[in-house]
Design an enzyme around this catalytic site. Structure first.
Site, PDB file in Angstrom:
ATOM      1  N   CYS A  49       4.260 -24.481 -87.562  1.00 45.95           N
ATOM      2  CA  CYS A  49       3.123 -23.675 -88.034  1.00 45.95           C
ATOM      3  C   CYS A  49       2.225 -24.250 -89.148  1.00 45.95           C
ATOM      4  CB  CYS A  49       3.389 -22.115 -88.596  1.00 45.95           C
ATOM      5  SG  CYS A  49       2.032 -21.282 -88.747  1.00 45.95           S
ATOM      6  N   CYS A 107       8.362 -14.970 -87.799  1.00 50.24           N
ATOM      7  CA  CYS A 107       7.268 -13.961 -87.983  1.00 50.24           C
ATOM      8  C   CYS A 107       7.283 -13.275 -86.636  1.00 50.24           C
ATOM      9  CB  CYS A 107       6.036 -14.399 -88.501  1.00 50.24           C
ATOM     10  SG  CYS A 107       5.184 -15.565 -87.349  1.00 50.24           S
TER      11      CYS A 107
END
Length: 372
Positions: free
Chosen positions: A101, A198
């Protein structure tokens, strides 16, 4: 400077944005909508990018007094992070989606858009320190708060990205950040830190992969085998539910002859085999890394008392010798571990340090274990 502050809705990014504004920068807050179907509420400290997080970020921006926007990055995030996560597990590897990410989204897609819009830098709430080195390059160092240091997941950043990054919290202990948030009137001062992956809000990676992979999974079941004897000890529902070094959840009915626990030693997706054995068989002394990314000048070799590698986000440092070599068109990193490491899996990242300075990172392609 014109600074884009990435605001997740947590306390760290809120205080980072406030500090950037207080330093005199022209700050704009932005929340990244990474989920295609964001949940209304978080599940304790798990998950992120929910509607609640977006609202928390907006309220923090209002208190700080800066403009605020929401950027929809869900398609890019799904393609570059979520799909990569699924593909790696299906292939028997163990990826780190936080590094991916940072590499593909926060300091690539977001930074590229920010620069195109006229911003000079992106500020985040990561715990790491930036300073100018003697050669004029920007160096990244570990945070002052060792317990919160996030330089490992930032080890994918190159020099151009570091030059356009701000980490306002790098010199501050986390407890002090919370106190500062409360003093500034930020309602997120006591908000729990998010952890785990997440986009797997309940923390059940195996269940999430089972649901999402569906027919793409290379197998839906196979044998759990004793690595030393070849004895079949049990069955599994898919190799993607296991990672090297795993001890819990094996569901093996037959105890080891010596009564000690077994660990996952190898994962073979093609044959649908999970091999298990004693912990000492997990000891790794060498590893090979591919697709390296360097924070500054590309090294050829690193050794000495200050050279270490970190192999997990919150793992210990290991003294090491590092050799960078060209194998055809591709650069590879050979790491000799002076202290054996346990449970290291292909797909994880090896991040190289010289003292507190981050040199760079690579993806582990293969490991060499202590002979049986």
């Amino acid at each position: 400077m014109k600074v884009l502050a990435a605001m997740s809705g947590g306390v760290d990014s809120a205080v980072a944005a406030a500090r950037a504004a207080e330093a005199g920068h022209e700050v704009t807050g932005v929340h990244l909508a990474l989920s295609r179907n964001p949940a209304s509420y978080r599940s304790g400290a798990r998950g992120c990018c929910t509607i609640e997080d977006s609202n928390d970020a907006r309220r923090a921006a209002d208190v700080i007094g800066i403009p605020f926007y929401v950027w929809d990055m869900s398609e890019r995030f799904h393609a570059d992070v979520v799909e990569d996560f699924m593909d790696e597990y299906a292939a028997g590897r163990t990826p780190n989606p936080c590094l991916r990410c940072n590499e593909k989204i926060k300091f690539a897609a977001v930074l590229d858009r920010a620069l195109a819009l006229g911003f000079d830098a992106v500020a985040t709430g990561h715990y790491a320190r930036l300073r100018e080195g003697p050669d004029g390059l920007v160096e990244m160092h570990r945070a002052a708060d060792a317990g919160k240091d996030q330089s490992y997941v930032l080890g994918v950043l190159d020099q151009d990205q570091l030059r356009h990054s701000l980490f306002p919290l790098g010199d501050t202990p986390k407890a002090q950040v919370r106190e500062e948030a409360a003093a500034r009137g930020l309602l997120v001062a006591d908000k729990p830190d998010s952890h785990d992956i997440c986009f797997v809000a309940d923390g059940d990676n195996a269940g999430w992969l089972r649901e999402k992979l569906g027919d793409r999974a290379p197998n839906h079941g196979g044998d759990i085998v004793d690595d030393a004897t070849g004895e079949v000890l049990g069955r599994h529902a898919g190799t993607y539910g296991y990672t090297i070094g795993q001890r819990k959840g094996l569901r093996i009915g037959t105890p080891a002859p010596d009564g000690r626990p077994r660990f996952v030693l190898d994962i073979e997706p093609v044959s649908a085999t999970v091999r298990v054995g004693p912990r000492e068989r997990l000891a790794v002394t060498r590893l090979r890394g591919i697709r390296p990314r360097w924070c500054g000048t590309v090294p050829t070799a690193l050794e000495g008392s200050g050279v270490t590698v970190q192999l997990r986000a919150h793992g210990e440092e290991h003294r090491a010798r590092v050799i960078v070599s060209l194998d055809g068109p591709d650069t590879e990193v050979e790491v000799e571990l002076l202290d054996p490491a346990y449970g290291i899996a292909p797909g994880q990242a090896v991040v190289v340090y010289d003292g507190t300075r981050v040199v760079g990172s690579a993806t582990i392609a293969a490991t060499e274990r202590v002979p049986a």
